[in-house]
Design a protein around this motif. Structure first.
Motif, PDB file in Angstrom:
ATOM      1  N   GLU A  33       0.894  -1.185   0.000  1.00  0.00           N
ATOM      2  CA  GLU A  33       0.000   0.000   0.000  1.00  0.00           C
ATOM      3  C   GLU A  33       0.907   1.202   0.000  1.00  0.00           C
ATOM      4  N   ALA A  34       0.645   2.279   0.207  1.00  0.00           N
ATOM      5  CA  ALA A  34       1.760   3.218   0.173  1.00  0.00           C
ATOM      6  C   ALA A  34       2.835   2.782   1.161  1.00  0.00           C
ATOM      7  N   GLY A  59       1.954  -2.107 -13.551  1.00  0.00           N
ATOM      8  CA  GLY A  59       2.881  -3.201 -13.803  1.00  0.00           C
ATOM      9  C   GLY A  59       3.259  -3.928 -12.526  1.00  0.00           C
ATOM     10  N   SER A  60       4.072  -4.918 -12.674  1.00  0.00           N
ATOM     11  CA  SER A  60       4.549  -5.694 -11.532  1.00  0.00           C
ATOM     12  C   SER A  60       5.536  -4.874 -10.711  1.00  0.00           C
ATOM     13  N   GLN A  61       5.504  -5.045  -9.396  1.00  0.00           N
ATOM     14  CA  GLN A  61       6.441  -4.319  -8.534  1.00  0.00           C
ATOM     15  C   GLN A  61       7.823  -4.967  -8.522  1.00  0.00           C
ATOM     16  N   TRP A  62       7.948  -6.141  -9.099  1.00  0.00           N
ATOM     17  CA  TRP A  62       9.222  -6.876  -9.053  1.00  0.00           C
ATOM     18  C   TRP A  62      10.131  -6.378 -10.169  1.00  0.00           C
ATOM     19  N   GLU A  71       1.632  -1.453  -7.527  1.00  0.00           N
ATOM     20  CA  GLU A  71       1.557  -1.847  -8.937  1.00  0.00           C
ATOM     21  C   GLU A  71       1.621  -0.642  -9.878  1.00  0.00           C
ATOM     22  N   HIS A  72       1.757   0.563  -9.309  1.00  0.00           N
ATOM     23  CA  HIS A  72       1.717   1.773 -10.128  1.00  0.00           C
ATOM     24  C   HIS A  72       2.861   2.750  -9.852  1.00  0.00           C
ATOM     25  N   TYR A  73       3.389   2.759  -8.652  1.00  0.00           N
ATOM     26  CA  TYR A  73       4.261   3.855  -8.227  1.00  0.00           C
ATOM     27  C   TYR A  73       5.533   4.010  -9.063  1.00  0.00           C
ATOM     28  N   VAL A  74       6.381   2.987  -9.071  1.00  0.00           N
ATOM     29  CA  VAL A  74       7.655   3.106  -9.788  1.00  0.00           C
ATOM     30  C   VAL A  74       7.427   3.383 -11.263  1.00  0.00           C
TER      31      VAL A  74
END
Length: 331
Positions: free
Chosen positions: A79-80, A157-160, A213-216
Motif C-alpha cells: 500500500e503506500a 505493472g509488476s512491482q518486481w 503496482e503503479h508507483y515506480v
C-alpha cells in the motif's frame, strides 16, 4: 665579549627555529603524500571493484526459501506503506557505492538460473527492467491526482523490478509523486471473509488503487525516463485463475506452486517464455539480451517451501547449460 655571546645565542635560536620549521614542513608533506596515496589506492580499488547487484527481498519476517537463495549466491561467488518499504530498502542499498543494480524479489521467489548467468543478463544492459504499461481498463487512476500526475503518465505493472542506480536514486529522492500516492492511491477494502474487522465503508463506493503496482512505473514516466527502460519484469507470475471456483478471490493473487506442482517440466516451461503481450497497448515484447533473442524471466514466484525444496533436491535450479539454452532460444 657580551655582544658576541648575544649574537651567538641569537643565531643559535634562529637555527633551531629554522630546523623546527623544516621538520614541520617535512611532516606536513609526508602526511599529504600519504593522504594522496591513500586516495589513489582507494580510487583504484573502486575502479577495480566489480559492480554489484543488490537483491531486495520484501518479506513479512524471515525468508521461507532461504535455502534456495543461499545456494544461488554461492554459485560463481561470492500500500503506500509497501512503497515506503521499497524506498527504505533502496536507500540502504544505495549506501554501498558498488551496488549498480537493485532487484526486488518476494519471499516466495526462486532463481531460474545460476548466479553467473543471472549477473551477466542483468549487467549486460544499461536499462532498468520495469514491467510498465498504460492502465486504461481498470479505472485505478484517481482524478484527484491531477494535475501533478496527469492521466497520460499513469502506468501499471509488476512491482518486481530491477533498477539501475540512477533510477533507484530517482525513487529514493522523489518528493512529488510519493505524497500524491499516499493521499490518493489506496486499495479497496478486502472482501468480508478476508478482513479481520468489519469495515463501515461500502466497497462499491471506494476508489480502488493498488500503490505498489503503479508507483515506480508512474514515477519513471513522470520523469521522462521510459526510454531508459526494458518495459518488462524479470520475475514470472502466473495470473490465469480462470479455473478457480472461488469467484471472489479469482485474479487477486498469482498461482501458488505447491510440492506436486514443482517439476522440471514446469521450470522448463517458464524458462522457454520468450515474449510478453501487453493487451492495453497492443504491444508484444520480444525478450532479448545483448541484442539477441533470449528467455524473458530470471526468477519465478509464488513457490511454497516444500515446492522449493523439491526443486532443489532434484537439482533443477541453476543446473541448465546456458550455452545450449541460448542456442535453443535463438532458433
Amino acid at each position: 665579549m657580551k655582544r658576541k655571546q648575544q649574537k651567538f645565542h641569537f643565531y643559535r635560536w634562529k637555527r633551531k627555529i629554522f630546523a623546527a620549521i623544516l621538520v614541520g614542513f617535512c611532516l606536513v608533506s609526508l602526511v599529504l603524500m600519504q593522504s594522496n596515496c591513500t586516495r589513489i589506492i582507494s580510487l583504484r580499488h573502486r575502479f577495480d571493484q566489480k559492480p554489484k547487484i543488490a537483491f531486495l527481498f520484501i518479506a513479512r519476517n524471515r525468508l521461507p526459501l532461504e535455502m534456495v537463495w543461499d545456494k544461488f549466491f554461492k554459485v560463481d561467488w561470492g500500500e503506500a506503506s509497501m512503497i515506503e518499504a521499497e524506498r527504505i530498502l533502496l536507500r540502504h542499498a544505495l549506501e554501498d557505492p558498488y551496488n549498480e543494480r537493485f532487484v526486488f524479489l518476494s519471499d516466495s521467489c526462486i532463481p531460474l538460473y545460476n548466479f553467473g548467468y543471472t549477473y551477466n543478463y542483468i549487467m549486460s544492459t544499461s536499462t532498468s527492467f520495469v514491467d510498465s504499461f498504460a492502465d486504461t481498463k481498470q479505472g485505478r487512476y484517481n482524478p484527484k491526482m491531477f494535475p501533478i500526475i496527469p492521466v497520460h503518465n499513469w502506468r501499471k505493472g509488476s512491482q518486481w523490478a530491477v533498477l539501475t542506480r540512477k533510477h533507484a536514486e530517482v525513487v529514493v529522492n522523489d518528493s512529488t509523486v510519493f505524497p500524491i500516492f499516499q493521499q490518493n492511491c489506496k486499495r479497496r477494502s478486502l472482501p468480508e471473509f478476508w478482513r479481520e474487522h468489519t469495515s463501515p465503508i461500502d466497497p462499491a463506493k471506494e476508489h480502488n488503487c493498488i500503490p505498489d503496482e503503479h508507483y515506480v512505473q508512474t514515477l519513471l514516466a513522470q520523469e521522462g525516463l521510459e526510454g531508459e527502460l526494458s518495459r518488462r519484469s524479470l520475475t514470472y507470475s502466473a495470473w490465469d485463475l480462470s479455473a478457480s471456483k472461488d469467484h471472489e478471490r479469482r485474479g487477486w493473487h498469482p498461482v501458488t506452486y505447491k510440492y506436486s506442482d514443482a517439476t522440471p517440466k514446469l521450470i522448463q516451461s517458464i524458462r522457454e517464455i520468450d515474449n510478453i503481450y501487453y493487451e492495453t497497448e497492443y504491444r508484444r515484447e520480444w525478450c532479448s539480451n545483448k541484442g539477441k533473442p533470449s528467455r524473458c524471466f530470471l526468477f519465478a514466484r509464488k513457490f511454497t517451501r516444500p515446492a522449493a525444496l523439491h526443486l532443489l533436491n532434484m537439482s533443477v535450479l541453476g543446473a541448465e547449460n546456458v550455452q545450449g539454452m541460448n542456442e535453443t532460444a535463438a532458433k
